[in-house]
Design an enzyme around this catalytic site. Structure first.
Site, short mmCIF file in Angstrom:
data_model
loop_
_atom_site.label_atom_id
_atom_site.label_comp_id
_atom_site.label_asym_id
_atom_site.label_seq_id
_atom_site.Cartn_x
_atom_site.Cartn_y
_atom_site.Cartn_z
N LYS A 13 0.83 -1.21 0.00
CA LYS A 13 0.00 0.00 0.00
C LYS A 13 0.87 1.26 0.00
O LYS A 13 2.06 1.19 0.36
CB LYS A 13 -0.97 -0.01 1.18
CG LYS A 13 -0.40 0.47 2.49
CD LYS A 13 -1.45 0.49 3.58
CE LYS A 13 -2.04 1.86 3.83
NZ LYS A 13 -1.09 2.86 4.35
N LYS A 18 7.64 0.81 0.41
CA LYS A 18 8.08 0.06 -0.78
C LYS A 18 9.34 0.65 -1.40
O LYS A 18 10.29 -0.05 -1.67
CB LYS A 18 7.00 0.10 -1.89
CG LYS A 18 5.74 -0.62 -1.62
CD LYS A 18 4.78 -0.49 -2.79
CE LYS A 18 4.37 0.95 -3.07
NZ LYS A 18 3.63 1.58 -1.97
N LYS A 44 3.31 8.35 -8.16
CA LYS A 44 4.05 9.31 -7.34
C LYS A 44 5.45 9.58 -7.96
O LYS A 44 6.05 10.62 -7.72
CB LYS A 44 4.24 8.72 -5.92
CG LYS A 44 3.73 9.65 -4.84
CD LYS A 44 4.09 9.25 -3.40
CE LYS A 44 4.16 7.81 -3.00
NZ LYS A 44 4.72 7.61 -1.66
N ASP A 130 -2.27 -0.70 -3.61
CA ASP A 130 -3.54 -0.55 -2.90
C ASP A 130 -4.65 -1.23 -3.69
O ASP A 130 -5.53 -1.87 -3.15
CB ASP A 130 -3.91 0.93 -2.73
CG ASP A 130 -2.95 1.64 -1.80
OD1 ASP A 130 -1.78 1.75 -2.16
OD2 ASP A 130 -3.38 2.05 -0.71
#
Ligand code: ADP
Ligand code: MG
Length: 291
Positions: A13, A18, A44, A130
């Site tokens: 998530k 990560k 991102k 997610d």
């Protein structure tokens, strides 16, 4: 004959760690002498920042927006110790599918046979997990990555996301999709956090690859725009990341996990909720109860 590149996908998530974990794995493998590419698959687009002194790189999608023909070499940037850094990128905010960058980038690299040309040992995909919707499922769905790992803490939302990923892996496993290597347990400091994650992997027929503590060394390194491997190579935390990288490099026995149904997951979470409450009120001691 060219060696076969080992492709690994790391899911989890948003905000779970990560990119931090992936970048440290890449850095550890690279300093061990391997040729590594880190492939950021999160809109991102900051996956490779700590491999590049905290700086963002142009993404594949951004570059394709500027010109119609793109050579893969134009979207590959050199990072720490010669690591190849790529960011798939995302759509303009509010428009289109966030997974499109991954599909586009992977196609570009396949067409131009980049992995073979660069003679890579490892490609590590850092994927937002997610939701395992179309685009985000690409690395596991199309036989790109062989092994999938998920980063999870003991928080319910992280475990919920991991369980969803397991459902995706199970679904695609019939059609040659990637299998699960295990869980990278991140930010595990309290004893109960270890107990929770241990129980979750047991329930879902998988394993913990490494327990990574939450550490201020990681924060300090990130603030310098570096991985812990680069900024604090002699730290305990760097030892943890090197151990994790070694396990991932050697890993070759992935499996189909057995995700919990949503009602089972709720029931499971409630049991742990009751247990934590009992811990707090002093009714039980940690590790005193077999749930
Ligand atoms: P993601 O890529 O999953 O969105 P990041 O790797 O960017 O998450 O991590 C989110 C934040 O958590 C970052 O500020 C990172 O430094 C921090 N973080 C992740 N793992 C750890 C850890 N083990 N110890 C300390 N901070 C951590
Ligand atoms: Mg990230």
């Amino acid at each position: 004959m060219a060696k076969k590149v080992k492709q690994i996908a790391i899911y989890g998530k948003g905000g779970i760690g990560k990119s931090t974990t992936t970048s440290n794995i890449s850095a550890a493998l690279s300093t061990a002498g391997y040729k590594v590419m880190q492939f950021g698959c999160d809109p991102k687009s900051d996956s490779t920042n700590t491999l590049r002194g905290g700086k963002y790189i142009p993404t594949v999608l951004d570059t394709l927006r500027e010109k119609t023909v793109v050579k893969a070499n134009e979207v590959i940037f050199e990072g720490f110790n010669g690591i190849y850094c790529v960011e798939a990128g995302g759509p303009a905010p509010g428009v289109g599918c966030a997974g499109r960058g991954i599909i586009t980038a992977v196609q570009l690299f396949k067409q131009q046979k980049i992995f073979e040309e660069l003679d890579l040992d490892y490609v590590i995909y850092d994927v937002l997990g997610d939701v395992v919707c179309g685009g985000f499922a690409v690395p596991i769905r199309e036989g790109i990555a062989e092994h999938v790992f998920t980063v999870s803490s003991a928080d319910f939302m992280a475990i919920y996301a991991a369980n969803n990923l397991f459902k995706g892996i199970q679904k695609y496993s019939n059609s040659g999709g990637a299998l699960l290597g295990g869980v990278i347990a991140n930010s595990i400091n309290a004893p109960y956090a270890k107990e929770i994650i241990d129980d979750f992997v047991k329930q879902t027929n998988t394993q913990v690859v490494e327990y990574v503590p939450r550490s201020v060394t990681v924060t300090q390194s990130e603030l310098q725009g570096k991985t812990t491997i680069e900024a604090a190579p002699d730290s305990k935390q760097a030892d943890v990341y090197r151990s994790l990288a070694k396990k991932i490099a050697e890993h070759d026995n992935s499996k189909v996990p057995t995700p919990l149904e949503i009602s089972e997951l709720r029931e499971w979470a409630k049991k742990w909720g009751d247990y934590l409450l009992a811990l707090e009120t002093g009714e039980v001691r940690s590790e005193a109860v077999g749930i």
